[in-house]
Design a protein around this motif. Structure first.
Motif, PDB file in Angstrom:
ATOM      1  N   GLU A   1       0.809  -1.221   0.000  1.00  0.00           N
ATOM      2  CA  GLU A   1       0.000   0.000   0.000  1.00  0.00           C
ATOM      3  C   GLU A   1       0.845   1.274   0.000  1.00  0.00           C
ATOM      4  OE1 GLU A   1       0.182  -1.532   4.300  1.00  0.00           O
ATOM      5  OE2 GLU A   1      -0.080  -2.361   2.290  1.00  0.00           O
ATOM      6  N   GLU A   2       2.143   1.156   0.245  1.00  0.00           N
ATOM      7  CA  GLU A   2       3.018   2.333   0.271  1.00  0.00           C
ATOM      8  C   GLU A   2       4.037   2.305  -0.865  1.00  0.00           C
ATOM      9  OE1 GLU A   2       4.480   1.813   4.218  1.00  0.00           O
ATOM     10  OE2 GLU A   2       2.805   2.880   5.146  1.00  0.00           O
TER      11      GLU A   2
ATOM     12  N   ALA B   1       1.636   0.848 -11.439  1.00  0.00           N
ATOM     13  CA  ALA B   1       0.569   1.789 -11.104  1.00  0.00           C
ATOM     14  C   ALA B   1       0.397   2.823 -12.209  1.00  0.00           C
ATOM     15  CB  ALA B   1       0.893   2.482  -9.781  1.00  0.00           C
TER      16      ALA B   1
ATOM     17  N   TYR C   1      -2.058  11.629 -11.003  1.00  0.00           N
ATOM     18  CA  TYR C   1      -2.296  10.311 -10.409  1.00  0.00           C
ATOM     19  C   TYR C   1      -2.305  10.404  -8.876  1.00  0.00           C
ATOM     20  CZ  TYR C   1      -1.389   5.550  -8.807  1.00  0.00           C
ATOM     21  OH  TYR C   1      -1.453   4.355  -8.129  1.00  0.00           O
ATOM     22  N   LEU C   2      -1.326  11.078  -8.322  1.00  0.00           N
ATOM     23  CA  LEU C   2      -1.222  11.194  -6.866  1.00  0.00           C
ATOM     24  C   LEU C   2      -2.398  11.971  -6.274  1.00  0.00           C
ATOM     25  CD1 LEU C   2       2.614  11.936  -6.506  1.00  0.00           C
ATOM     26  CD2 LEU C   2       1.437   9.758  -6.113  1.00  0.00           C
ATOM     27  N   GLN C   3      -2.849  12.982  -7.005  1.00  0.00           N
ATOM     28  CA  GLN C   3      -4.002  13.753  -6.541  1.00  0.00           C
ATOM     29  C   GLN C   3      -5.282  12.913  -6.601  1.00  0.00           C
ATOM     30  OE1 GLN C   3      -3.512  17.019  -9.232  1.00  0.00           O
ATOM     31  NE2 GLN C   3      -2.202  18.186  -7.837  1.00  0.00           N
ATOM     32  N   GLU C   4      -5.430  12.148  -7.678  1.00  0.00           N
ATOM     33  CA  GLU C   4      -6.607  11.293  -7.817  1.00  0.00           C
ATOM     34  C   GLU C   4      -6.669  10.239  -6.710  1.00  0.00           C
ATOM     35  OE1 GLU C   4      -6.274   9.757 -11.765  1.00  0.00           O
ATOM     36  OE2 GLU C   4      -7.222  11.509 -12.702  1.00  0.00           O
ATOM     37  N   LYS C   5      -5.504   9.771  -6.296  1.00  0.00           N
ATOM     38  CA  LYS C   5      -5.431   8.771  -5.226  1.00  0.00           C
ATOM     39  C   LYS C   5      -5.444   9.404  -3.840  1.00  0.00           C
ATOM     40  CE  LYS C   5      -5.088   5.160  -7.915  1.00  0.00           C
ATOM     41  NZ  LYS C   5      -6.133   4.131  -7.947  1.00  0.00           N
ATOM     42  N   LYS C   6      -5.552  10.758  -3.834  1.00  0.00           N
ATOM     43  CA  LYS C   6      -5.583  11.528  -2.576  1.00  0.00           C
ATOM     44  C   LYS C   6      -4.331  11.297  -1.713  1.00  0.00           C
ATOM     45  CE  LYS C   6     -10.603  12.007  -2.192  1.00  0.00           C
ATOM     46  NZ  LYS C   6     -10.859  11.844  -3.633  1.00  0.00           N
ATOM     47  N   LEU C   7      -3.205  11.171  -2.395  1.00  0.00           N
ATOM     48  CA  LEU C   7      -1.925  10.999  -1.704  1.00  0.00           C
ATOM     49  C   LEU C   7      -1.231  12.335  -1.468  1.00  0.00           C
ATOM     50  CD1 LEU C   7      -0.725   7.776  -3.544  1.00  0.00           C
ATOM     51  CD2 LEU C   7      -1.389   7.955  -1.141  1.00  0.00           C
TER      52      LEU C   7
ATOM     53  N   ILE D   1       4.503   2.538  -4.999  1.00  0.00           N
ATOM     54  CA  ILE D   1       3.886   2.902  -6.271  1.00  0.00           C
ATOM     55  C   ILE D   1       4.934   2.750  -7.373  1.00  0.00           C
ATOM     56  CG2 ILE D   1       2.778   4.751  -7.590  1.00  0.00           C
ATOM     57  CD1 ILE D   1       1.957   5.928  -4.796  1.00  0.00           C
TER      58      ILE D   1
END
Length: 199
Positions: free
Chosen positions: A124-125, A172, A192-198, A127
């Motif tokens: 989960e951590e 990913a 991508y990172l924004q869409e995944k709320k990271l 990518i």
């Protein structure tokens, strides 16, 4: 000889969650993989700047830099490539525990090694970003002159020439650097990172 049986894990008084709260963001590994000359380090460093602007603590672990220090005792044999990735995975895990976003730019040619890296860091951590570029284009770029030397037999076991590169089967994100420039590639990763709320 391993000394692991003589050691005991010591828990930190400050947890990963504590550090993330202090930093006001999550922590994870962006694992850039691809052929030499594909643009891994260039994109990782450009992305690091953008993350920095957003007050996201991050650090780039670059293949050449690591081999000049931590892993300078390793060759480019298959066995040492595997050990190279194992060590980087463990270092990356420490960065994540510190609440930091770590960007790793390593060819990491073997599927099995990248899967092991994912296990070490935690799925989960982790990518995986495949920096895809045809070898013909990488050879044209040849920023370090390595392909030319490899073709002359001056560099043995060179990935893509006489040592295999195993492309990711379920990364990913794939960034095609023969189609996108650096800015476009960075924007794709940020999206991508924004869409995944990271971030």
């Amino acid at each position: 000889m391993s000394t692991q049986h003589n050691t005991v894990w010591h828990d930190s008084s400050i947890t990963k969650e504590d550090r993330r709260k202090q930093n006001h963001h999550s922590s994870f590994v962006l694992w850039f993989t691809g052929l030499s000359g594909s643009g891994k380090s260039t994109i990782a460093n450009a992305l690091a700047k953008e993350l920095y602007k957003r007050n996201i603590r991050n650090y780039v672990l670059d293949g050449d830099n690591i081999r000049n220090g931590l892993n300078k005792d390793l060759s480019f044999s298959d066995e040492d490539r595997t050990e190279n990735i194992r060590r980087i995975s463990e270092v990356s895990k420490l960065f994540v525990d510190n609440g930091t976003v770590v960007l790793t730019a390593f060819i990491s040619p073997f599927l099995q090694d990248r899967e092991k890296a994912k296990e070490i860091v935690s799925e989960e951590e982790f990518i995986e970003i495949f920096v895809s570029c045809p070898i013909e284009e990488c050879e044209k770029r040849d920023p370090k002159g390595l392909y030319s030397k490899a073709r002359k037999g001056e560099i043995p076991d060179f990935t893509g020439i006489d040592s295999p590169y195993e492309e990711p089967v379920s990364s990913a994100l794939t960034v095609k650097t023969n189609e996108k420039n650096v800015s476009e590639s960075v924007d794709a990763i940020l999206t991508y990172l924004q869409e995944k709320k990271l971030i």
